[in-house]
Design a protein around this motif. Structure first.
Motif, PDB file in Angstrom:
ATOM      1  N   ALA A   1      -6.170   8.548  -1.344  1.00  0.00           N
ATOM      2  CA  ALA A   1      -6.737   7.287  -1.505  1.00  0.00           C
ATOM      3  C   ALA A   1      -8.154   7.187  -1.170  1.00  0.00           C
ATOM      4  CB  ALA A   1      -5.532   6.356  -0.095  1.00  0.00           C
TER       5      ALA A   1
ATOM      6  N   GLU B   1     -13.930  -0.280  -4.296  1.00  0.00           N
ATOM      7  CA  GLU B   1     -12.391  -0.274  -5.140  1.00  0.00           C
ATOM      8  C   GLU B   1     -11.347  -0.408  -4.418  1.00  0.00           C
ATOM      9  OE1 GLU B   1     -13.144   4.024  -5.984  1.00  0.00           O
ATOM     10  OE2 GLU B   1     -13.630   3.669  -8.090  1.00  0.00           O
ATOM     11  N   ARG B   2     -10.866  -0.054  -3.138  1.00  0.00           N
ATOM     12  CA  ARG B   2      -9.924  -0.050  -1.883  1.00  0.00           C
ATOM     13  C   ARG B   2     -10.244  -1.847  -1.922  1.00  0.00           C
ATOM     14  NH1 ARG B   2     -10.275   3.273   3.021  1.00  0.00           N
ATOM     15  NH2 ARG B   2     -12.505   2.986   2.607  1.00  0.00           N
ATOM     16  N   LYS B   3     -11.225  -2.556  -1.307  1.00  0.00           N
ATOM     17  CA  LYS B   3     -11.543  -3.736  -1.185  1.00  0.00           C
ATOM     18  C   LYS B   3     -10.567  -4.521  -2.351  1.00  0.00           C
ATOM     19  CE  LYS B   3     -14.745  -4.498   1.882  1.00  0.00           C
ATOM     20  NZ  LYS B   3     -16.098  -5.164   2.366  1.00  0.00           N
TER      21      LYS B   3
ATOM     22  N   LEU C   1     -11.469   6.813  -2.983  1.00  0.00           N
ATOM     23  CA  LEU C   1     -11.861   6.110  -3.592  1.00  0.00           C
ATOM     24  C   LEU C   1     -12.759   4.353  -3.152  1.00  0.00           C
ATOM     25  CD1 LEU C   1      -8.313   4.106  -3.915  1.00  0.00           C
ATOM     26  CD2 LEU C   1      -9.716   5.050  -6.067  1.00  0.00           C
TER      27      LEU C   1
ATOM     28  N   GLN D   1      -3.617  -4.591   6.030  1.00  0.00           N
ATOM     29  CA  GLN D   1      -4.058  -3.613   5.483  1.00  0.00           C
ATOM     30  C   GLN D   1      -5.698  -2.896   6.049  1.00  0.00           C
ATOM     31  OE1 GLN D   1      -5.313  -6.258   2.621  1.00  0.00           O
ATOM     32  NE2 GLN D   1      -3.315  -5.267   0.779  1.00  0.00           N
TER      33      GLN D   1
ATOM     34  N   SER E   1       0.538   4.007  -2.013  1.00  0.00           N
ATOM     35  CA  SER E   1      -0.287   5.809  -2.018  1.00  0.00           C
ATOM     36  C   SER E   1       0.977   6.507  -3.229  1.00  0.00           C
ATOM     37  CB  SER E   1       0.273   5.228  -0.488  1.00  0.00           C
ATOM     38  OG  SER E   1      -0.428   7.057   0.183  1.00  0.00           O
TER      39      SER E   1
ATOM     40  N   TYR F   1      -6.932   0.851   8.251  1.00  0.00           N
ATOM     41  CA  TYR F   1      -7.822   1.310   7.923  1.00  0.00           C
ATOM     42  C   TYR F   1      -7.832   1.274   8.814  1.00  0.00           C
ATOM     43  CZ  TYR F   1      -8.478  -0.538   2.995  1.00  0.00           C
ATOM     44  OH  TYR F   1      -7.651  -0.196   1.558  1.00  0.00           O
TER      45      TYR F   1
ATOM     46  N   GLN G   1       1.124  -1.171   0.183  1.00  0.00           N
ATOM     47  CA  GLN G   1      -0.075  -0.029   0.302  1.00  0.00           C
ATOM     48  C   GLN G   1       0.808   1.184  -0.204  1.00  0.00           C
ATOM     49  OE1 GLN G   1      -0.726  -2.505   2.014  1.00  0.00           O
ATOM     50  NE2 GLN G   1      -2.368  -3.027   1.759  1.00  0.00           N
TER      51      GLN G   1
ATOM     52  N   ARG H   1      -8.913  -3.114  -5.264  1.00  0.00           N
ATOM     53  CA  ARG H   1      -6.854  -3.539  -4.785  1.00  0.00           C
ATOM     54  C   ARG H   1      -6.283  -3.514  -3.732  1.00  0.00           C
ATOM     55  NH1 ARG H   1      -5.297   2.706  -2.450  1.00  0.00           N
ATOM     56  NH2 ARG H   1      -5.301   1.095  -1.224  1.00  0.00           N
ATOM     57  N   ASP H   2      -6.647  -3.368  -2.673  1.00  0.00           N
ATOM     58  CA  ASP H   2      -6.217  -5.210  -1.826  1.00  0.00           C
ATOM     59  C   ASP H   2      -6.314  -5.842  -2.002  1.00  0.00           C
ATOM     60  OD1 ASP H   2      -6.047  -2.475  -0.386  1.00  0.00           O
ATOM     61  OD2 ASP H   2      -7.487  -2.914   1.025  1.00  0.00           O
TER      62      ASP H   2
END
Length: 404
Positions: free
Chosen positions: A26, A33-35, A29, A394, A16, A398, A12, A37-38
Motif C-alpha cells: 500500500a 491514488e489512495r484517496k 500508492l 480510513q 490489502s 492512515y 481496506q 481507492r478509498d
C-alpha cells in the motif's frame, strides 16, 4: 456472530490482502491514488449492495454522532440549563389553567407550524446524500390547495380549526385577489425558505474550517471546487463555465452576488457556499444574503408561479388541454376532473358533516409517490452515515500508519 463481524471488517483489509497477493504494498500508492481507492470503497457501501455492512457502519456512526452531541451539550451545559429552565416555565404556564391559556395555545400552534416548515426547508437543502424535495411534495401542494380553495370559496378566511389540516369554506364570501392568496401562505413559505437558507450552512462551514486549518477535507464537493479554481483559465464545457460564473460572481460582487445566486432556483448554490467559506466571507454577509434571497425574494417568485398556475381558469384550461390528447385524452382527463370535483366538495362540508370515504386514484398515486421518495431519502441518510464511518476508519488507519 463471528461471521457477521468478519463481514463488517473494513474493505481496506480485503484490498490489502489482494495487494499482498499481487506483490504490491500500500505504501507504493500515491496519495491521490489512495484517496481515489478509498472513495470508491466508500461509494460501494450502500444498502442494495452491502446491506449488513452498511447497517453496521450506520449504527456505529449514529452512536459516535450521539456521543459527540452529548459531549458538546455537556460543554455548553450552562446554556442547556438555561434552556431547560425556560422549557419548565413554559410547561408550567401550559398546564396551569387561566385566562392566559388562549395566548399560550396560540404561541404553541404558531411555533409548531413554523418549526414544521423550517424543518422541511432544511431537509430540502441540507442533502445528507440527497435532498428531499419538500417544495414539490409539501409546500407546493399546500399553496396550490389554498389557491384552489380561495377561488372556490371566494375567501381565504377559512375557519380555524380545522385549517390548516383541512380547508372548509367560510359562511360568508369576501374579496379575493392574487395578493390576498400570497398573504395567506406567506408565513409557511418564508419559514420554508429560511429552512433552506439554514441548510446551506454546512458547505460554508466545511470550506471555512478547511481554509483556516490549512488542511484539505476529503470531500468531493470541495475537491471539485479546487479543480475548478485550477482550470479557471480554460473552462471546457457549459457546466464548468456555469460553475465558474457563480464562483466569480460571489467572489467579486460579495453580498449582492450571493443575493443574486440565492434569489433564483440555482442547483449550483452549494458552490457559492463553498466559495464564501474558502475566501473567508463573513458569516453574516453569507447567511444574511442567503436568507433574504431564499426566504423573501425566491419564495415570492415560487409562490406567484404556483398561485398563477393553479388559478381556477388556468386549471380548467389545463384539464381541457389534457382532453385534447389523441386516443388517451378522455381517459386521462377523467381522474383529474374527479379529483377537482372531490376537492371542491370537501371544501363545502361543515363541522359534524360526514365526508366521502372514496379515495381518488390520483390522490392515491400521489401519496404513494411521497412514501417512495421519503423511503429513498431515509436510505440515502443510512448510506451517507455508513460512508462517513468508513471514512473515519480510513483516516484513523492512515494516522496510525504515520505514527508507526
Amino acid at each position: 456472530m463471528a461471521n457477521n463481524g468478519a463481514d463488517c471488517e473494513l474493505p481496506q483489509r480485503r484490498l490489502s490482502a489482494r495487494e499482498k497477493h499481487n506483490g504490491q504494498s500500500a505504501d507504493s500508492l500515491s496519495l491521490s491514488e489512495r484517496k481515489q481507492r478509498d472513495r470508491e470503497e466508500r461509494v460501494s457501501l450502500v444498502l442494495w449492495k452491502k446491506p449488513l455492512v452498511t447497517l453496521h457502519y450506520f449504527l456505529r456512526e449514529l452512536l459516535t454522532t450521539l456521543k459527540d452531541w452529548m459531549w458538546r451539550l455537556w460543554r455548553q451545559r450552562h446554556s442547556v440549563l438555561s434552556l431547560l429552565v425556560l422549557v419548565i416555565l413554559f410547561s408550567i404556564a401550559y398546564s396551569v389553567k387561566g385566562t392566559h391559556q388562549k395566548y399560550v395555545q396560540h404561541m404553541e400552534k404558531r411555533f409548531l407550524w413554523c418549526a414544521y416548515w423550517v424543518g422541511l426547508g432544511i431537509l430540502s437543502s441540507v442533502g445528507l446524500g440527497t435532498g428531499l424535495h419538500t417544495f414539490l411534495l409539501y409546500l407546493g401542494p399546500h399553496i396550490a390547495s389554498v389557491t384552489l380553495a380561495a377561488y372556490e370559496c371566494g375567501s381565504v378566511d377559512f375557519p380555524e380549526p380545522p385549517y390548516p389540516e383541512q380547508i372548509i369554506c367560510p359562511q360568508e364570501e369576501g374579496s379575493i385577489s392574487l395578493w390576498t392568496i400570497v398573504s395567506k401562505v406567506r408565513l409557511e413559505a418564508c419559514m420554508w425558505g429560511a429552512g433552506t437558507a439554514i441548510g446551506e450552512l454546512p458547505p460554508y462551514f466545511m470550506a471555512r474550517a478547511a481554509r483556516l486549518s490549512g488542511e484539505e477535507p476529503d470531500d468531493e464537493d470541495y475537491e471539485e471546487f479546487g479543480e475548478l479554481l485550477e482550470q479557471a483559465e480554460t473552462p471546457q464545457d457549459f457546466a464548468t463555465r456555469a460553475k465558474l460564473a457563480v464562483q466569480k460572481m460571489v467572489q467579486r460582487v460579495g453580498f449582492f452576488g450571493i443575493l443574486a445566486c440565492a434569489s433564483i432556483p440555482n442547483p449550483l448554490f452549494d458552490l457559492a457556499g463553498i466559495t464564501c467559506g474558502h475566501f473567508l466571507v463573513p458569516f453574516w454577509t453569507f447567511f444574511g444574503a442567503t436568507l433574504i434571497g431564499k426566504a423573501i425574494i425566491k419564495m415570492h417568485i415560487q409562490k406567484l408561479f404556483v398561485i398563477i398556475t393553479f388559478s381556477s381558469h388556468i386549471v380548467e384550461q389545463m384539464v381541457s388541454l389534457i382532453g385534447a390528447v389523441p386516443v388517451l385524452g378522455s381517459s386521462l382527463q377523467k381522474p383529474f376532473r374527479e379529483y377537482l370535483q372531490a376537492q371542491r366538495a370537501k371544501m363545502h362540508h361543515h363541522a359534524g358533516e360526514g365526508t366521502s370515504a372514496d379515495e381518488n386514484g390520483l390522490s392515491w398515486v400521489f401519496e404513494k409517490v411521497i412514501v417512495v421518495m421519503v423511503c429513498f431519502f431515509v436510505c440515502s441518510i443510512v448510506n451517507s452515515m455508513a460512508q462517513s464511518y468508513a471514512k473515519r476508519q480510513q483516516q484513523q488507519m492512515y494516522s496510525e500508519g504515520k505514527t508507526k
